[in-house]
Design an enzyme around this catalytic site. Structure first.
Site, PDB file in Angstrom:
ATOM      1  N   THR A  23     -55.888  28.085  26.946  1.00  0.00           N
ATOM      2  CA  THR A  23     -55.841  28.239  25.497  1.00  0.00           C
ATOM      3  C   THR A  23     -56.465  27.054  24.776  1.00  0.00           C
ATOM      4  OG1 THR A  23     -53.842  29.581  25.668  1.00  0.00           O
ATOM      5  CG2 THR A  23     -54.301  28.596  23.530  1.00  0.00           C
ATOM      6  N   SER A  65     -55.548  30.862  32.690  1.00  0.00           N
ATOM      7  CA  SER A  65     -54.892  30.484  33.937  1.00  0.00           C
ATOM      8  C   SER A  65     -54.363  31.683  34.712  1.00  0.00           C
ATOM      9  CB  SER A  65     -53.777  29.465  33.688  1.00  0.00           C
ATOM     10  OG  SER A  65     -52.759  29.982  32.868  1.00  0.00           O
ATOM     11  N   THR A  96     -51.634  27.226  30.243  1.00  0.00           N
ATOM     12  CA  THR A  96     -50.220  26.912  30.455  1.00  0.00           C
ATOM     13  C   THR A  96     -49.492  27.906  31.346  1.00  0.00           C
ATOM     14  OG1 THR A  96     -49.558  28.084  28.422  1.00  0.00           O
ATOM     15  CG2 THR A  96     -50.074  25.725  28.234  1.00  0.00           C
ATOM     16  N   ASP A  97     -50.035  29.114  31.547  1.00  0.00           N
ATOM     17  CA  ASP A  97     -49.308  30.118  32.324  1.00  0.00           C
ATOM     18  C   ASP A  97     -48.971  29.626  33.725  1.00  0.00           C
ATOM     19  OD1 ASP A  97     -49.425  31.810  30.176  1.00  0.00           O
ATOM     20  OD2 ASP A  97     -50.874  33.203  31.048  1.00  0.00           O
TER      21      ASP A  97
END
Length: 334
Positions: A23, A65, A96-97
């Protein structure tokens, strides 16, 4: 031991930013955010980075991710480790996933003194109030700082400093998306000042040539009759990450299934609660922690299931047998 009064901010090492997408590198509104910014464009969009001399930025990947493969993650971690071996502080920008999983793998590989810092963003670069710039400046300040030396791999997000072994994404939309349920943050970044108030002991590193093994995460729930366990074992896995109830508890018939194979492949157990450990001798009923510890199942209650999987993949791919894997996880049991 460093303490909260250590507020040295003068950079003591140069920093390399490795971008891997996510992101923080996305823009777009009408049809949704998509990968857009490479390393050069990302750095150019953050004015605060001019304060760091000799800063360089390299694009490794530019993916959400959720699209990351194990090969991608190993590529990122090797690039970060190799730079750290040369005394360079490293910042990895990442979606961030699965950021916590790549960070954990990187900590398993990391064998140098210069810190490696993971960060990312919850809001795209084109969004009002984008958090990526602040996170990136904070991460670079930590990677360049004296207090971060020897700490291994860190996650810097929302002004907080976490260790890779402890960090979990615990909120999907908060700008403080990561936390460390077991230990709490190791420090903070305030006005560009990294402050470290605690440390996590480092583990001996591994250097797997690839991550080609099959490891499943298998939870347990109320009424578990072993159906999922038998289905997982039918796929001939190389290792299992086993979810236990409470502090290391399973239905007796489920424990028996895993106990029968724990000498042949590593079965590493975690606790379903985010905080806590596998107990030793509090309970004595069938399927309690006493019975689990009487098998060859490997307790690792300190780590999250996703962190255990990455470490187990590295252990297996590095050629460790069940007993060597047990030793590697012994530091995570307690």
């Amino acid at each position: 031991m460093l303490n909260a009064t250590d507020r040295s901010t003068a950079p003591v090492r140069r920093v390399r930013i490795l971008t891997a997408g996510g992101t923080i590198a996305m823009t777009g509104e009408g049809e949704g955010a998509r990968p857009e910014l490479d390393a050069e464009a990302l750095v150019a969009s953050v004015p605060g980075l001019q304060a760091f001399p000799d800063l360089e930025a390299i694009t490794v990947l530019n993916k959400p991710s959720a699209h990351m493969t194990l090969d991608d993650q190993l590529q990122i971690c090797r690039a970060a480790r190799d730079a750290s071996r040369r005394g360079i502080g490293v910042v990895v920008t990442h979606g961030t996933d699965v950021l916590e999983e790549t960070a954990m793998l990187c900590d398993v590989l990391h064998d140098a003194d210069a810190p490696i810092v993971f960060t990312g963003a919850i809001r795209p670069a084109s969004a009002a109030g984008a958090d990526g710039p602040a996170n990136l400046v904070d991460a670079v300040s930590v990677a360049a700082s004296a207090p971060a030396a020897g700490m291994g791999v860190l996650v810097v997000f929302g002004g907080e400093i976490h260790h890779a072994r402890c960090a979990r994404k615990t909120d999907t939309t908060s700008l403080v998306a990561f936390s460390s349920p077991q230990t709490g943050p190791l420090g903070r970044v305030t006005e560009g000042h990294p402050t470290i108030w605690s440390r996590i002991p480092r583990n001996p590193p591994l250097d797997p040539p690839e991550l080609a093994k099959r490891v499943h995460i298998i939870p347990s729930t109320a009424g578990d009759d072993g159906t999922l366990a038998r289905a997982a074992l039918s796929t001939s896995p190389d290792g299992i990450v086993l979810g236990t109830l409470g502090a290391g508890h399973l239905a007796p018939e489920v424990l028996e299934i895993w106990a029968q194979v724990a000498g042949d492949i590593p079965i590493v157990a975690y606790c379903r609660p985010e905080r806590g450990v596998v107990l030793n001798a509090t309970y004595g009923y069938a399927g309690s922690e006493r019975d689990l510890r009487g098998t060859k199942i490997i307790p690792a209650g300190f780590l999250s299931p996703q962190a255990i999987r990455m470490k187990l993949l590295a252990c297996l791919s590095a050629g460790l047998d069940v007993d060597e894997t047990r030793w590697a996880f012994s530091q995570d049991d307690g």
